[in-house]
Design a protein around this motif. Structure first.
Motif, PDB file in Angstrom:
ATOM      1  N   ASP A 110      29.116  21.203 -23.662  1.00 27.43           N
ATOM      2  CA  ASP A 110      30.257  21.385 -24.559  1.00 27.43           C
ATOM      3  C   ASP A 110      31.042  20.084 -24.653  1.00 27.43           C
ATOM      4  O   ASP A 110      30.609  19.041 -24.146  1.00 27.43           O
ATOM      5  CB  ASP A 110      31.135  22.549 -24.091  1.00 27.43           C
ATOM      6  CG  ASP A 110      31.700  22.342 -22.687  1.00 27.43           C
ATOM      7  OD1 ASP A 110      31.684  21.188 -22.188  1.00 27.43           O
ATOM      8  OD2 ASP A 110      32.163  23.325 -22.081  1.00 27.43           O
ATOM      9  N   THR A 153      26.702  25.488 -33.394  1.00 26.82           N
ATOM     10  CA  THR A 153      26.251  24.218 -33.978  1.00 26.82           C
ATOM     11  C   THR A 153      25.843  23.289 -32.844  1.00 26.82           C
ATOM     12  O   THR A 153      26.480  23.245 -31.791  1.00 26.82           O
ATOM     13  CB  THR A 153      27.354  23.550 -34.818  1.00 26.82           C
ATOM     14  OG1 THR A 153      28.485  23.269 -34.003  1.00 26.82           O
ATOM     15  CG2 THR A 153      27.751  24.431 -35.988  1.00 26.82           C
ATOM     16  N   SER A 155      24.774  19.307 -32.074  1.00 24.30           N
ATOM     17  CA  SER A 155      24.662  17.917 -32.512  1.00 24.30           C
ATOM     18  C   SER A 155      23.801  17.145 -31.526  1.00 24.30           C
ATOM     19  O   SER A 155      23.582  17.579 -30.395  1.00 24.30           O
ATOM     20  CB  SER A 155      26.054  17.281 -32.640  1.00 24.30           C
ATOM     21  OG  SER A 155      26.809  17.489 -31.464  1.00 24.30           O
ATOM     22  N   VAL A 160      29.927  15.960 -29.081  1.00 20.05           N
ATOM     23  CA  VAL A 160      29.968  17.270 -29.727  1.00 20.05           C
ATOM     24  C   VAL A 160      30.741  17.142 -31.035  1.00 20.05           C
ATOM     25  O   VAL A 160      31.888  16.678 -31.047  1.00 20.05           O
ATOM     26  CB  VAL A 160      30.642  18.316 -28.817  1.00 20.05           C
ATOM     27  CG1 VAL A 160      30.756  19.652 -29.545  1.00 20.05           C
ATOM     28  CG2 VAL A 160      29.844  18.468 -27.533  1.00 20.05           C
ATOM     29  N   THR A 161      30.116  17.559 -32.121  1.00 23.29           N
ATOM     30  CA  THR A 161      30.746  17.466 -33.441  1.00 23.29           C
ATOM     31  C   THR A 161      30.691  18.825 -34.109  1.00 23.29           C
ATOM     32  O   THR A 161      29.599  19.376 -34.296  1.00 23.29           O
ATOM     33  CB  THR A 161      30.050  16.424 -34.321  1.00 23.29           C
ATOM     34  OG1 THR A 161      30.035  15.169 -33.653  1.00 23.29           O
ATOM     35  CG2 THR A 161      30.769  16.273 -35.656  1.00 23.29           C
ATOM     36  N   ALA A 162      31.833  19.349 -34.469  1.00 27.47           N
ATOM     37  CA  ALA A 162      31.890  20.619 -35.190  1.00 27.47           C
ATOM     38  C   ALA A 162      32.354  20.346 -36.618  1.00 27.47           C
ATOM     39  O   ALA A 162      33.328  19.633 -36.835  1.00 27.47           O
ATOM     40  CB  ALA A 162      32.869  21.575 -34.513  1.00 27.47           C
ATOM     41  N   GLU A 167      35.847  24.879 -37.101  1.00 31.02           N
ATOM     42  CA  GLU A 167      35.656  24.588 -35.680  1.00 31.02           C
ATOM     43  C   GLU A 167      36.005  25.788 -34.801  1.00 31.02           C
ATOM     44  O   GLU A 167      35.334  26.062 -33.805  1.00 31.02           O
ATOM     45  CB  GLU A 167      36.520  23.407 -35.230  1.00 31.02           C
ATOM     46  CG  GLU A 167      36.421  22.166 -36.081  1.00 31.02           C
ATOM     47  CD  GLU A 167      37.514  22.108 -37.134  1.00 31.02           C
ATOM     48  OE1 GLU A 167      38.042  23.165 -37.483  1.00 31.02           O
ATOM     49  OE2 GLU A 167      37.815  21.001 -37.594  1.00 31.02           O
ATOM     50  N   VAL A 170      33.246  28.499 -34.474  1.00 33.19           N
ATOM     51  CA  VAL A 170      31.906  28.032 -34.131  1.00 33.19           C
ATOM     52  C   VAL A 170      31.890  27.563 -32.689  1.00 33.19           C
ATOM     53  O   VAL A 170      32.843  26.917 -32.227  1.00 33.19           O
ATOM     54  CB  VAL A 170      31.481  26.877 -35.073  1.00 33.19           C
ATOM     55  CG1 VAL A 170      30.202  26.220 -34.568  1.00 33.19           C
ATOM     56  CG2 VAL A 170      31.276  27.398 -36.483  1.00 33.19           C
ATOM     57  N   ARG A 171      30.812  27.875 -31.998  1.00 32.26           N
ATOM     58  CA  ARG A 171      30.623  27.310 -30.658  1.00 32.26           C
ATOM     59  C   ARG A 171      29.877  25.990 -30.846  1.00 32.26           C
ATOM     60  O   ARG A 171      28.687  25.968 -31.161  1.00 32.26           O
ATOM     61  CB  ARG A 171      29.817  28.270 -29.776  1.00 32.26           C
ATOM     62  CG  ARG A 171      29.721  27.808 -28.326  1.00 32.26           C
ATOM     63  CD  ARG A 171      31.096  27.803 -27.676  1.00 32.26           C
ATOM     64  NE  ARG A 171      31.067  27.239 -26.335  1.00 32.26           N
ATOM     65  CZ  ARG A 171      30.861  27.952 -25.236  1.00 32.26           C
ATOM     66  NH1 ARG A 171      30.649  29.262 -25.320  1.00 32.26           N
ATOM     67  NH2 ARG A 171      30.881  27.372 -24.057  1.00 32.26           N
ATOM     68  N   ALA A 172      30.599  24.890 -30.680  1.00 30.14           N
ATOM     69  CA  ALA A 172      30.020  23.565 -30.920  1.00 30.14           C
ATOM     70  C   ALA A 172      29.483  22.990 -29.607  1.00 30.14           C
ATOM     71  O   ALA A 172      30.217  22.884 -28.619  1.00 30.14           O
ATOM     72  CB  ALA A 172      31.062  22.631 -31.524  1.00 30.14           C
TER      73      ALA A 172
END
Length: 226
Positions: A110, A153, A155, A160-162, A167, A170-172
């Motif tokens: 994360d 999402t 990356s 980590v990029t949401a 954001e 979403v679980r980025a």
């Protein structure tokens, strides 16, 4: 029989008294001329007087001419194939059929770089955003996901990029080891997001090589709650 070199790039200078030199397509085309010169040399070698003295110079000239022509042939021969031996880029092929296969037990990270077991988030729609954040497409998926289905999402690398502005819904995560891409068997493509639908048992139900409008996968997304 042959063709003169029209470009002259990288070729040795030839005596002007030789006139126009034609390079044969096949070195064996010189066999007749070579045989004729050898015959003259043998005749000259068998005669007394100045003819014998000319045998050695003629032999040197013969070797020089054949060497020069062979060099010209080696330089000009590949020109007909130039531009045709370049590798042709392979067309993009969608990921192999993964439907029905179990999602690997991957640990992603994360934003705080803490490990997150991916299988602990199921059922889920997992969207790889290493080629495109595709915020509009991700927002559509979030809006269409039924209760109990996570939208994740992923990356590339450790960052980590949401995609905004979703954001919070979403679980980025990030995939530093690239395990998810390796599972798909395809590299990221610029401008394209790839998605997987995975049920609560960890089985991939559908792969979307290029995430498009939600109507194309709405029923499969809803079926993840079954």
């Amino acid at each position: 029989m042959g063709k003169p070199d029209a470009e002259g790039h990288g070729l040795p200078d030839l005596p002007p008294e030789w006139g126009r030199v034609v390079v044969p397509d096949d070195a064996s085309a010189l066999a007749t001329e070579a045989a004729q010169i050898r015959h003259e040399l043998r005749r000259a070698a068998g005669r007394p007087g100045p003819h014998r003295a000319l045998a050695v110079p003629l032999l040197i000239v013969l070797v020089a001419v054949l060497t020069t022509l062979a060099g010209l042939l080696a330089v000009t021969w590949p020109r007909a194939n130039r531009g045709t031996d370049r590798p042709t880029p392979a067309p993009y092929a969608p990921p192999a059929a993964l439907a029905g296969r179990a999602l690997p037990a991957l640990d992603l990270v994360d934003a705080g770089q803490s490990p997150v077991p991916l299988r602990g988030l199921l059922p889920a729609m997992i969207i790889l955003v290493d080629g495109c954040l595709c915020a509009d497409r991700v927002a559509e998926a979030v809006a269409a996901a039924p209760a109990g289905v996570a939208v994740v999402t992923v990356s590339g690398g450790r960052a980590v990029t949401a995609p905004p502005p979703v954001e919070r819904n979403v679980r980025a995560l990030a995939d530093p080891a690239g395990g998810l891409r390796s599972f798909l068997g395809q590299p990221a493509r610029n401008g394209t997001a790839t998605a997987l639908l995975v049920d609560r048992a960890g089985v991939v139900t559908r792969v979307l090589p290029e995430l498009g409008p939600v109507d194309a996968y709405r029923e499969d997304l809803s079926a993840l709650t079954a």
